[in-house]
Design a protein around this motif. Structure first.
Motif, PDB file in Angstrom:
ATOM      1  N   VAL A 174       0.834  -1.204   0.000  1.00 54.94           N
ATOM      2  CA  VAL A 174       0.000   0.000   0.000  1.00 54.94           C
ATOM      3  C   VAL A 174       0.867   1.251   0.000  1.00 54.94           C
ATOM      4  N   ASP A 175       1.975   1.232   0.716  1.00 56.88           N
ATOM      5  CA  ASP A 175       2.891   2.383   0.688  1.00 56.88           C
ATOM      6  C   ASP A 175       3.392   2.625  -0.727  1.00 56.88           C
ATOM      7  N   ASN A 178       0.510   4.129  -2.697  1.00 52.47           N
ATOM      8  CA  ASN A 178       0.333   5.528  -2.300  1.00 52.47           C
ATOM      9  C   ASN A 178       1.390   6.428  -2.927  1.00 52.47           C
ATOM     10  N   SER A 179       2.550   5.875  -3.237  1.00 52.11           N
ATOM     11  CA  SER A 179       3.598   6.664  -3.891  1.00 52.11           C
ATOM     12  C   SER A 179       3.327   6.850  -5.375  1.00 52.11           C
ATOM     13  N   GLY A 182      -2.460   9.530  -6.531  1.00 50.59           N
ATOM     14  CA  GLY A 182      -2.920  10.561  -5.617  1.00 50.59           C
ATOM     15  C   GLY A 182      -3.027  11.905  -6.300  1.00 50.59           C
ATOM     16  N   LYS A 187       2.095  12.331  -9.452  1.00 53.21           N
ATOM     17  CA  LYS A 187       1.451  11.029  -9.255  1.00 53.21           C
ATOM     18  C   LYS A 187       0.403  10.784 -10.340  1.00 53.21           C
ATOM     19  N   GLY A 212      -3.627   7.649   6.423  1.00 51.80           N
ATOM     20  CA  GLY A 212      -3.245   7.587   5.015  1.00 51.80           C
ATOM     21  C   GLY A 212      -4.021   6.551   4.236  1.00 51.80           C
ATOM     22  N   TYR A 213      -4.390   5.441   4.884  1.00 45.99           N
ATOM     23  CA  TYR A 213      -5.148   4.404   4.192  1.00 45.99           C
ATOM     24  C   TYR A 213      -6.570   4.870   3.917  1.00 45.99           C
ATOM     25  N   ASN A 215      -7.441   8.017   3.544  1.00 42.95           N
ATOM     26  CA  ASN A 215      -7.327   9.067   2.524  1.00 42.95           C
ATOM     27  C   ASN A 215      -7.142   8.478   1.134  1.00 42.95           C
ATOM     28  N   LEU A 216      -6.375   7.386   1.026  1.00 41.33           N
ATOM     29  CA  LEU A 216      -6.178   6.763  -0.285  1.00 41.33           C
ATOM     30  C   LEU A 216      -7.486   6.154  -0.787  1.00 41.33           C
ATOM     31  N   TYR A 219      -9.562   8.950  -2.024  1.00 43.85           N
ATOM     32  CA  TYR A 219      -9.048   9.444  -3.305  1.00 43.85           C
ATOM     33  C   TYR A 219      -9.561   8.584  -4.457  1.00 43.85           C
TER      34      TYR A 219
END
Length: 656
Positions: A174-175, A178-179, A182, A187, A212-213, A215-216, A219
């Motif tokens: 997931v990291d 996320n990179s 977004g 991105k 962050g999870y 928010n993703l 998104y």
């Protein structure tokens, strides 16, 4: 104000380990998953079962991990079969720890860990076949979909064991995601072609509390349906190549619910599985963020499904073309698609809506779908499955007609696209999560499944025991056991098919009943060993469709509580369309121990056309049929197609 209050209520659901199911009916399925389905599917994933569709799902991971040589085999989303098996196996492990099963799970985790790239990426298709093309075809290639199922498996295994090994693998992935995706500059502004990761990210957020999870997930939901159209942009960027030439791109923007931003959607359209997975995530986000606008969208979509586009089985997605919702009231019986995965998604959506609004309406849908489309999709021995769930079958038509060839009778032992069997396994192995919900001072009883459950109410231990005859019988016995007096509201769901009910507490009938959103509310101080008897009257009934459902005009079907009934050739002979039910017939419920290890059968008076009157003429100006009286025999829909290949029919014409 009432809607705002619903957001303020935090409801918990049982952990699987904390609830013990004692129901003979449901234990048959739970034990089947544990003892037959999970081992059987493990063997299939490892290509150890002869005579079924090859899977190669585990071998793909071995190749991606560098442990074997070879080519990728299967669908681009083949990894998801492994992840759903892991999730189901984790639920089994949580309720019935088994060292050998845990060893197999960790064997798979080893493979996943070895197949993971240094940057966190995991996908055996792209690792083996197209490593240079990662994240270039979100519309067709299911990378985020597979990631979502990995996340769900990781959360399930962590909850079952406390072991965070797979969870950390998922978090690393997931990291990486996320990179890549977004709103930030540099991105990709993409989102899944097949929704799934959104609801999985919410599960990951609720376990880790890492914003962050959440928010993703938001998104991916909010980006969907915007212009310029992302899937067109990526198509142009990769030189207009397609994974499935001329297929998914031709389905149009409604197919993946990208035709409008999600907040403007009011009608359920497109691929039914994609839709319900997305709606489930939307409901989760609305609940967590207290987003009333998003909740209103979810309510409109849910209403559209269950009042205009749902079969009486709980099946959704009527069209075989694109596995999609058709238009309102278009619910053909013999051409039904009603994919099993779509019904799983509908249960996910309804459960999440209940957690917001606490209305029994949502659990009526859950119960109707569970008892019919879901358990009918698996054979009684757990070794064969329906992908498609029709309401009328003539086997020769399925073999000869192009428009019914998607209906496979009998059930298949496996599929090249095998999304449905592990989906059923993970749902049924986690059924304990759906029985109750509770806050600090309220306990909702949603499914009348015999069980034992221990929970904390206002800091005090409470044990609840249910011994239920429902749905074939009408009595539900409930015992509340506390060490000291505890005040809370016990809320008992009254199903929509219940004609009447009575409540007794410690052998005294409750005279003044408070009812709220379909629940009886019993507010009192509960002492040790209080006993409640809930008497639900659910008689066999003839059910009719809305007049706009073209296939069902002049026809009825039969239900007893949530249980749908059907006619089968094994009981009533061939040419079921030549049968009629008498308008004046009584419906007799009878337990038949010799049929499929015991079934509650319904008998009714009816007629069959006398074949001797047919003659040879295909058409006549007059065709009067002689009707012969017969006794019709209906079995539960969930049990059909377990006695060989034959006709089946849910709806039957009614005459005087």
């Amino acid at each position: 104000m009432q809607q705002e209050m619903s957001f303020l209520k935090l409801l918990n659901v049982p952990k699987i380990r904390d609830i013990k199911i004692n129901s003979d009916f449901w234990n048959r399925y739970i034990n089947l998953i544990k003892e037959v389905v999970v081992p059987y599917q493990w063997d299939i994933l490892n290509d150890k079962v002869d005579g079924v569709e090859k899977s190669s799902a585990i071998r793909n991971f071995k190749i991606a991990a560098g442990l074997e040589q070879g080519d990728f085999y299967g669908m681009v989303f083949q990894d998801s079969d492994v992840y759903k098996w892991l999730e189901a196996a984790s639920y089994v492990l949580e309720s019935h720890y088994d060292e050998e099963l845990d060893r197999k799970i960790n064997e798979v985790i080893d493979l996943i860990e070895k197949a993971q790239w240094d940057d966190g990426y995991i996908n055996t298709y792209f690792t083996i076949k197209e490593p240079q093309n990662r994240w270039t075809n979100l519309q067709e290639c299911h990378e985020l979909y597979c990631a979502g199922h990995l996340i769900e498996a990781a959360v399930a295994y962590y909850n079952a064991t406390g072991n965070d090994r797979l969870l950390n693998i998922a978090k690393k992935f997931v990291d990486h995601i996320n990179s890549i995706f977004g709103p930030e500059e540099g991105k990709l502004k993409g989102y899944p072609g097949h929704q799934e990761i959104e609801l999985a990210l919410i599960k990951l957020y609720e376990v880790t509390k890492e914003e962050g999870y959440l928010n993703l997930a938001r998104y991916f939901i909010e980006e969907r349906g915007k212009d310029p159209y992302y899937f067109d942009l990526e198509w142009e960027k990769r030189g207009r190549t397609e994974h499935w030439p001329g297929l998914i791109r031709n389905f149009g923007r409604e197919y993946a619910q990208t035709h409008l931003p999600v907040r403007k959607q009011r009608e359920a359209v497109g691929h039914a599985v994609r839709a319900t997975y997305m709606y489930s995530a939307m409901a989760d986000i609305a609940r967590i963020t207290k987003d009333e606008e998003l909740l209103d969208t979810c309510k409109a979509l849910f209403k559209d499904i269950v009042t205009r586009k749902m079969y009486i089985t709980g099946g959704i997605g009527a069209s075989a073309y694109a596995e999609s919702f058709s238009f309102e009231y278009d619910l053909p019986n013999d051409r039904a698609y009603a994919e099993t995965c779509a019904s799983v998604g509908l249960i996910f959506f309804a459960h999440r809506m209940f957690l917001i609004e606490q209305s029994s309406h949502y659990y009526d849908i859950i119960e109707q779908t569970l008892y019919n489309n879901i358990i009918a999709s698996m054979s009684l021995d757990g070794r064969s499955y329906f992908y498609v769930n029709p309401l009328e079958v003539v086997p020769r038509a399925c073999e000869k007609r192009h428009d019914t060839q998607h209906v496979k009778v009998p059930r298949q032992r496996w599929f090249g696209c095998a999304c449905c069997p592990p989906n059923v396994a993970r749902l049924l192995s986690s059924i304990g999560k759906y029985v109750y919900a509770h806050s600090a001072n309220e306990l909702y009883v949603n499914l009348y499944i015999s069980n034992e459950y221990e929970l904390n109410m206002n800091g005090d231990e409470v044990k609840i025991y249910i011994n239920s005859e429902y749905p074939f019988g009408d009595n539900v016995f409930i015992k509340i056991d506390t060490k000291k007096p505890v005040y809370f509201d016990l809320k008992l769901r009254i199903p929509k098919w219940c004609e009447s009910f009575k409540v007794y507490i410690n052998d005294r009938e409750e005279g003044k009943i408070v009812k709220e959103k379909g629940y009886i509310v019993l507010s009192r101080i509960w002492n040790g060993n209080d006993e409640i008897l809930l008497k639900l009257t659910t008689l066999p009934k003839k059910i009719r469709s809305h007049p706009r459902v073209r296939d069902n005009i002049g026809k009825i079907t039969i239900m007893k509580g949530p249980i749908l009934y059907c006619l089968e050739e094994a009981d009533n002979g061939p040419n079921l369309h030549e049968l009629f039910i008498s308008k004046d017939s009584k419906l007799e419920l009878k337990f038949e121990p010799e049929i499929l290890n015991g079934l509650y059968v319904i008998y009714a008076d009816g007629f069959r056309i006398d074949e001797e009157d047919f003659g040879d003429e295909l058409y006549r100006d007059e065709y009067e049929y002689k009707l012969l009286p017969v006794k019709l025999k209906f079995i539960p829909y969930y049990a059909w197609a377990n006695r060989g290949k034959g006709e089946m029919r849910v709806w039957i014409s009614e005459i005087r």
